[in-house]
Design a protein around this motif. Sequence first.
Motif, short mmCIF file in Angstrom:
data_model
loop_
_atom_site.label_atom_id
_atom_site.label_comp_id
_atom_site.label_asym_id
_atom_site.label_seq_id
_atom_site.Cartn_x
_atom_site.Cartn_y
_atom_site.Cartn_z
N CYS A 2 0.84 -1.20 0.00
CA CYS A 2 0.00 0.00 0.00
C CYS A 2 0.88 1.26 0.00
CB CYS A 2 -0.96 -0.02 1.17
SG CYS A 2 -0.23 0.37 2.77
N ILE A 3 0.27 2.35 -0.38
CA ILE A 3 0.98 3.63 -0.50
C ILE A 3 1.62 4.02 0.84
CG2 ILE A 3 0.66 6.10 -0.87
CD1 ILE A 3 -1.45 5.32 -3.01
N LEU A 4 0.89 3.85 1.92
CA LEU A 4 1.41 4.23 3.23
C LEU A 4 2.66 3.42 3.60
CD1 LEU A 4 1.26 5.94 5.77
CD2 LEU A 4 -0.42 4.32 6.68
N ASN A 5 2.61 2.13 3.37
CA ASN A 5 3.79 1.29 3.68
C ASN A 5 4.98 1.66 2.82
OD1 ASN A 5 2.47 -0.09 5.71
ND2 ASN A 5 1.90 -1.81 4.41
N GLU A 6 4.74 1.92 1.53
CA GLU A 6 5.83 2.35 0.65
C GLU A 6 6.44 3.67 1.13
OE1 GLU A 6 4.28 2.54 -3.34
OE2 GLU A 6 3.95 0.38 -3.43
N PHE A 7 5.57 4.59 1.53
CA PHE A 7 6.02 5.88 2.04
C PHE A 7 6.89 5.69 3.28
CE2 PHE A 7 5.54 9.41 4.94
CZ PHE A 7 5.88 10.49 4.14
N LYS A 8 6.38 4.90 4.23
CA LYS A 8 7.12 4.67 5.48
C LYS A 8 8.46 4.00 5.23
CE LYS A 8 3.40 4.43 8.85
NZ LYS A 8 2.73 3.59 9.84
N GLU A 9 8.51 3.11 4.27
CA GLU A 9 9.75 2.44 3.94
C GLU A 9 10.74 3.42 3.29
OE1 GLU A 9 10.93 -0.98 0.82
OE2 GLU A 9 9.44 -1.59 2.32
N LYS A 10 10.25 4.19 2.33
CA LYS A 10 11.12 5.14 1.62
C LYS A 10 11.77 6.15 2.57
CE LYS A 10 11.08 8.72 -1.94
NZ LYS A 10 10.29 9.38 -2.98
N PHE A 11 10.95 6.68 3.49
CA PHE A 11 11.44 7.71 4.39
C PHE A 11 11.89 7.18 5.76
CE2 PHE A 11 9.05 10.28 1.33
CZ PHE A 11 10.02 11.21 1.01
N LYS A 12 11.91 5.85 5.90
CA LYS A 12 12.35 5.21 7.14
C LYS A 12 11.67 5.82 8.36
CE LYS A 12 16.70 3.85 5.12
NZ LYS A 12 18.14 3.74 5.26
N VAL A 13 10.36 6.00 8.23
CA VAL A 13 9.57 6.66 9.26
C VAL A 13 9.70 5.96 10.61
CG1 VAL A 13 7.20 7.23 9.96
CG2 VAL A 13 7.97 7.70 7.62
N ASN A 14 9.58 4.66 10.63
CA ASN A 14 9.66 3.94 11.91
C ASN A 14 11.07 3.94 12.49
OD1 ASN A 14 6.90 3.34 11.93
ND2 ASN A 14 7.23 1.54 10.65
N GLU A 15 12.08 3.81 11.65
CA GLU A 15 13.46 3.77 12.12
C GLU A 15 13.92 5.11 12.70
OE1 GLU A 15 12.17 2.51 9.33
OE2 GLU A 15 13.63 1.27 8.27
N TYR A 16 13.45 6.21 12.11
CA TYR A 16 13.91 7.54 12.52
C TYR A 16 12.81 8.36 13.18
CZ TYR A 16 17.97 6.36 9.66
OH TYR A 16 19.08 5.75 9.12
N LYS A 17 11.84 7.69 13.78
CA LYS A 17 10.73 8.40 14.44
C LYS A 17 11.25 9.18 15.64
CE LYS A 17 7.65 5.74 16.14
NZ LYS A 17 6.49 4.93 16.54
N ILE A 18 10.86 10.43 15.69
CA ILE A 18 11.25 11.32 16.78
C ILE A 18 10.10 11.43 17.79
CG2 ILE A 18 11.86 13.70 17.39
CD1 ILE A 18 13.12 13.87 14.53
N TYR A 19 8.90 11.62 17.27
CA TYR A 19 7.75 11.88 18.13
C TYR A 19 6.48 11.54 17.36
CZ TYR A 19 4.59 14.60 21.13
OH TYR A 19 3.59 14.98 21.98
N GLU A 20 5.47 11.11 18.08
CA GLU A 20 4.18 10.92 17.42
C GLU A 20 3.06 11.41 18.30
OE1 GLU A 20 2.45 6.80 16.91
OE2 GLU A 20 4.48 6.26 17.56
N SER A 21 2.05 11.92 17.63
CA SER A 21 0.84 12.36 18.30
C SER A 21 -0.26 11.37 17.91
CB SER A 21 0.48 13.79 17.86
OG SER A 21 0.22 13.82 16.47
#
Length: 143
Positions: A2-21
């Motif tokens: 899915c688009i969201l998973n591709e996005f998260k993988e491309k930008f390494k969202v989970n690996e480089y997460k700083i903060y979440e609301s």
Amino acid sequence: MCILNEFKEKFKVNEYKIYESEHWIWSLRPHQATIGAGILSLKRECPTFSELKPEEYADLNNIIKVIEPVLMKAFNYDVINYLMLMMFDKHVHYHVFPRYETPIEILDKTWKDENWPAIPPLMGEALLNDEMVSIMELIKSKI
């Protein structure tokens, strides 16, 4: 995928997460165009800004009130640019670029905002994972 998973993988969202609301994730941008550059992305898959729900807009305000003072404490930026481009990545997100009129010394390195005061270079510099983790830890220590 899915688009969201591709996005998260491309930008390494989970690996480089700083903060979440509740609705947003702030992560360090894998390519640092300016020191502290990040990605602010919606947690649910959403291809257009007009599809945001009222509670997501409200929460955007909440997370921005975290991002700006934290980056100010970490890097003492001059101004922040929020760029919502979505040219290739069809998921609601912003590229967050702290901007610096003069070079700054952080983590034993001099960082220069090459395009100041014009649009920041979008590609940025690919850093080693250790450097990314050091920047991420520095930012997290200011939350």
